[in-house]
Design an enzyme around this catalytic site. Structure first.
Site, PDB file in Angstrom:
ATOM      1  N   ASN A  85      37.694  18.264  46.898  1.00  0.00           N
ATOM      2  CA  ASN A  85      37.415  19.436  47.727  1.00  0.00           C
ATOM      3  C   ASN A  85      35.953  19.850  47.621  1.00  0.00           C
ATOM      4  OD1 ASN A  85      37.500  21.954  49.093  1.00  0.00           O
ATOM      5  ND2 ASN A  85      39.668  22.135  48.652  1.00  0.00           N
ATOM      6  N   ASP A  86      35.611  20.534  46.547  1.00  0.00           N
ATOM      7  CA  ASP A  86      34.248  21.064  46.419  1.00  0.00           C
ATOM      8  C   ASP A  86      33.193  19.963  46.389  1.00  0.00           C
ATOM      9  OD1 ASP A  86      35.238  23.731  46.203  1.00  0.00           O
ATOM     10  OD2 ASP A  86      35.772  23.303  44.136  1.00  0.00           O
ATOM     11  N   THR A  87      33.549  18.785  45.879  1.00  0.00           N
ATOM     12  CA  THR A  87      32.574  17.703  45.734  1.00  0.00           C
ATOM     13  C   THR A  87      32.247  17.026  47.060  1.00  0.00           C
ATOM     14  OG1 THR A  87      34.359  16.151  45.216  1.00  0.00           O
ATOM     15  CG2 THR A  87      33.238  17.229  43.348  1.00  0.00           C
ATOM     16  N   VAL A  88      32.944  17.404  48.138  1.00  0.00           N
ATOM     17  CA  VAL A  88      32.682  16.822  49.457  1.00  0.00           C
ATOM     18  C   VAL A  88      32.377  17.895  50.495  1.00  0.00           C
ATOM     19  CG1 VAL A  88      34.098  14.775  49.001  1.00  0.00           C
ATOM     20  CG2 VAL A  88      35.154  16.793  50.020  1.00  0.00           C
TER      21      VAL A  88
ATOM     22  N   SER B 141      37.354  26.041  43.091  1.00  0.00           N
ATOM     23  CA  SER B 141      36.371  27.105  42.936  1.00  0.00           C
ATOM     24  C   SER B 141      36.650  28.296  43.844  1.00  0.00           C
ATOM     25  CB  SER B 141      34.962  26.565  43.245  1.00  0.00           C
ATOM     26  OG  SER B 141      34.862  26.250  44.624  1.00  0.00           O
TER      27      SER B 141
END
Length: 472
Positions: free
Chosen positions: A394-397, A435
């Site tokens: 999620n957050d890493t993309v 997050s």
């Protein structure tokens, strides 16, 4: 050979095995053997410690017998628990186990400090200062790691935040340091209640320091406490004049510190920002509105489209581990490769819940190392990919990290999956990431959502491709 010389030789060999094992852990190809080598070094160091009993005077042998029995019982309990828990722990729970092991190491260092201080065994200002510092750091690592474990395990789902929290924690730290200085100033000759308050404050500070930190930052926190544990062990090794403890502590402390800095860099944040800010606390208005809508697609249709692609890049995340879908994913990869599709994996430095989490997960499924790439090595290739598939990440993309200055994750390096011609996101639902930040990728024109459990989605894709038969 006398006992002292044999002990020194054993510690020297153990230290070499620690360092050599750590070196082999730096590569996925040799990591397993590196762990075995370092473990052999630890076994040797533990066995060498029993050689100290050879120099004990006859008068002290009754007490020695009691201590040996307690030591053997402790070793048996520790080995039994570690063996059982290590065998049955799921890959999704590995970060929690690492947090617990960090805490146990810190607690052991704090216990050594307590014995040395309370028994007035520490001589010299340097040794006394290091015993105090090791006790503080070890106790903080113990309680902080336990809170981190509880947060990762879902036993604590809240954060402790209130106005003036940093002032309270700052005051607590100053009080703790002042009490430590008082102990050193009085050469350790203080009353038992002083030691009790000192260690109680250290444990409390570990709790207060960790409770405000959100779950998204727990991997960095665990790495930091790993460094703390190593530092505490190194200090107590100096106090005990034990070279093996000093070297092991320095190796763990330095490795943990470097890893913490690398993870913080991968999130474009400082360690202080991780510890003292409220990541993901911004509300939706502060993050800005996201235009567009999430566009669902059936898993079988997505699988067929990938079958006819020229190049596919896979970005795995924690959802892959939760679904235990790594084996089915590799089965899908082999089908695509048989059809002539070029397939690669892109690993973000903080994908999953700890560094290397995705690498270990893929290795468990037998995915070859030569198709697994770190973010910096593959990020430029996304624009050449026909399909990028995101599985549980999620957050890493999230492309908002590059474009939206109001986003809490702005500036964080992310995988450039949005630059691929077509993006499929495998996700259980429409919720936000760990997050709490909304992901702009999910609303992009070239993105379609494949909702469902990752393992079931992989099975549907596999069946769809098999139904086609043949190649392109």
């Amino acid at each position: 050979m006398n006992a002292a010389l044999l002990i020194d030789a054993s510690y020297f060999i153990a230290a070499f095995l620690f360092i050599y094992g750590l070196k082999r852990m730096s590569s996925p190809l040799t990591a397993r053997s590196g762990i075995v080598v370092a473990g052999a070094g630890m076994v040797l160091a533990v066995l060498a410690s029993f050689l100290y009993t050879l120099d004990v005077s006859p008068a002290a042998r009754p007490q020695l017998t009691t201590n040996l029995v307690l030591a053997v019982i402790a070793l048996a309990l520790g080995l039994g628990w570690a063996w059982r828990s290590g065998k049955k722990v799921a890959m999704t729970e590995m970060p929690q186990m690492v947090a617990l092991y960090n805490g146990m190491g810190g607690g052991a260092a704090a216990a050594i400090a307590a014995i040395e201080l309370i028994g007035y065994k520490t001589h010299g200002s340097v040794s006394l200062t290091l015993a105090v510092l090791g006790g503080v750091i070890g106790a903080v690592s113990l309680s902080g790691s336990l809170i981190a474990w509880a947060k990762l395990d879902g036993r604590i789902n809240s954060t402790l935040r209130f106005s003036g929290l940093q002032a309270v924690n700052g005051s607590l730290l100053l009080l703790l340091l002042a009490l430590g200085a008082y102990i050193v100033w009085h050469s350790g000759q203080v009353a038992m209640p002083v030691f009790a308050v000192f260690f109680a404050l250290a444990l409390l500070y570990g709790v207060m320091m960790t409770m405000p930190i959100g779950g998204a930052d727990m991997p960095v926190v665990i790495s930091l406490y790993n460094a703390f544990t190593g530092l505490a062990v190194g200090f107590e090794g100096y106090v005990l004049n034990n070279p093996a403890l000093m070297i092991a502590g320095m190796v763990v402390g330095s490795a943990g510190s470097l890893l913490t800095l690398l993870m913080a860099k991968a999130m474009n944040r400082s360690v202080a920002n991780v510890l003292f800010s409220n990541f993901g606390a911004a509300d939706d208005e502060a993050q800005g509105e996201i235009s567009g809508s999430q566009k669902p697609i059936d898993a079988s249709d997505a699988g067929i489209n990938m079958h006819y692609a020229g190049k596919v890049i896979i970005a795995p995340g924690y959802g892959l581990a939760v679904a235990q879908a790594q084996h089915k994913l590799y089965e899908l990869v082999k089908l695509l490769q048989d059809a002539g599709v070029e397939v690669k994996f892109a690993i973000h430095p903080v994908a999953g819940r700890m560094p290397g989490h995705m690498n270990v997960l893929l290795a468990e499924a037998g995915v070859p190392y030569d198709i697994i790439y770190d973010m910096e090595d593959i990020n430029d290739e996304f624009k050449e990919a026909d399909v990028a598939i995101v599985i549980g990440a999620n957050d890493t993309v999230n492309p908002a990290a590059r474009t939206n200055k109001s986003s809490p994750i702005y500036g964080m390096p992310v995988l450039n999956v949005d630059l691929a011609k077509q993006v499929y996101v495998v996700k259980r639902g429409q919720g936000k990431g760990y997050s709490g930040v909304e992901n702009a990728l999910f609303y992009a024109d070239n993105t379609q959502m494949v909702y469902g459990d990752a393992q079931k989605v992989m099975v549907a894709m596999i069946q769809a491709i098999k139904s086609l038969g043949g190649g392109h």
